[in-house]
Write a protein that holds these residues in place. Sequence first.
Motif, mmCIF file in Angstrom:
data_model
loop_
_atom_site.group_PDB
_atom_site.id
_atom_site.type_symbol
_atom_site.label_atom_id
_atom_site.label_comp_id
_atom_site.label_asym_id
_atom_site.label_seq_id
_atom_site.Cartn_x
_atom_site.Cartn_y
_atom_site.Cartn_z
ATOM 1 N N GLN A 162 0.851 -1.179 0.000
ATOM 2 C CA GLN A 162 0.000 0.000 0.000
ATOM 3 C C GLN A 162 0.889 1.233 0.000
ATOM 4 N N GLU B 3 1.798 5.002 1.144
ATOM 5 C CA GLU B 3 1.572 5.950 2.232
ATOM 6 C C GLU B 3 2.281 7.263 1.913
ATOM 7 N N ARG C 12 4.107 10.729 2.623
ATOM 8 C CA ARG C 12 4.915 11.413 3.626
ATOM 9 C C ARG C 12 5.223 12.807 3.099
ATOM 10 N N LYS D 205 -1.224 10.814 13.540
ATOM 11 C CA LYS D 205 -2.389 10.216 12.878
ATOM 12 C C LYS D 205 -3.599 11.153 12.827
ATOM 13 N N GLN E 152 -4.269 13.344 8.020
ATOM 14 C CA GLN E 152 -4.122 12.327 6.984
ATOM 15 C C GLN E 152 -4.210 12.973 5.601
ATOM 16 N N LYS F 120 6.154 9.114 -1.277
ATOM 17 C CA LYS F 120 5.327 7.958 -0.931
ATOM 18 C C LYS F 120 6.208 6.815 -0.437
ATOM 19 N N SER G 233 4.636 0.547 1.263
ATOM 20 C CA SER G 233 4.635 -0.141 2.551
ATOM 21 C C SER G 233 3.970 -1.514 2.489
ATOM 22 N N HIS H 183 5.750 -3.599 7.458
ATOM 23 C CA HIS H 183 6.728 -2.527 7.227
ATOM 24 C C HIS H 183 8.140 -3.072 7.037
ATOM 25 N N SER I 57 9.117 0.280 2.371
ATOM 26 C CA SER I 57 8.444 0.843 3.556
ATOM 27 C C SER I 57 9.198 2.032 4.159
#
Length: 380
Positions: free
Chosen positions: A223, A225, A227, A268, A271, A306, A309, A313, A333
């Motif tokens: 997936q 993620e 950053r 968290k 997002q 990105k 991941s 991880h 990851s």
Amino acid sequence: MKHYDTVIIGAGIIGCTIAYFLARKGCTNVLVIDKNGIASDITGICPGGVRQQWGTEINCLMAKYSTEFFQNINEYLEPEYEIKFRNVGYLYTFHSEEAIETYKKSIALQNRLGIPTKLITPDQTKEIVPGINRESFLAASFCESDGFADDAYHVTNSFASAAKRLGVTFIHDTVERIVVENGVIKGVQCQNQGAISADRVVNAAGLGSKKIAETAGVDLPIQFEVRRILYTNRVEERVLEPLLVSFEKGFAAKQLTDGTIYLSYLGKDLQPPYNMFDFQLRAAEVGIDIFPPLEHVVFKTHLDGKYDSTPDHQAILGGVDGLIGYYQAVGMSGHGFMMSPSIGDTVSSVILSESPSIDISSLHYRRFATNKLVYEPSVV
């Protein structure tokens, strides 16, 4: 049509290190293919951090190997101009007794493997980072041999240049699919070059690895993620030499060689897609509490990268059962650059049916089918 022993898809740091180590071990009939060129994707914007403070043995071993390689990288690669690797350390702050007790286990693991991490007090931390707010945390960990490479783009190109000198070929093209016949790799099909014959194909395509793996019938559990990294104005004074991280606060920051400070907020409560104002405000609030000198900087720009991941991880390294000649170095990851020398060395050994310097069998693709995941707790 020329036949290659090995085709590597992807000329980021992972593809280039694998090519270099293959060639160093005598396998020079290697072709590296990338649609946009060397270090053209996520590698090119990597901040270049290299740390050994991990919570799993496999990552500690690989990071220790890689750090030692980076310390001597100019001797190995003989780059066009010096690669500057700085052992300025990583410093983690802990804000609860629970976090301290949990991380003590990681420090014990690291020390057992020869990594010199220490648990230090706020007063000792202030000697390393004078501007830190020692009232904002209870303890910290510091590993003085951690550090960063100034320019990930230059590092990657230096691996590629060293590989080229040994005989490896690099081309720009888009790999449309991996060619498989009866469970055996036959090569790749490219947009411009057409069919390219090879005994082995290595998927090191980074963010494109999931899509290209599907063409070989492999479903990667990856997936993406987001950053976001913020960059400030240049600060002439050296105010933050170690890379400063708070897992609990979701904060990381580092002053680069040119004086710029980069920082990120990983909490968290925010997002993607990020609202720029909200992100800057939250990063500033958290950052200033830990490191008050940030109050005087100006955010100049940002980059969104990105992570590719995996569920634990951890990278996916090695072959795939039932698919002869196919290998993977994917799902980094977020720690591909810092692990790249050890990944290049170990994966190249697996490809050549040699015993790798570090046993990477725990990171094989089959771990997802057998439910033997290797969860890494220390992910930034």
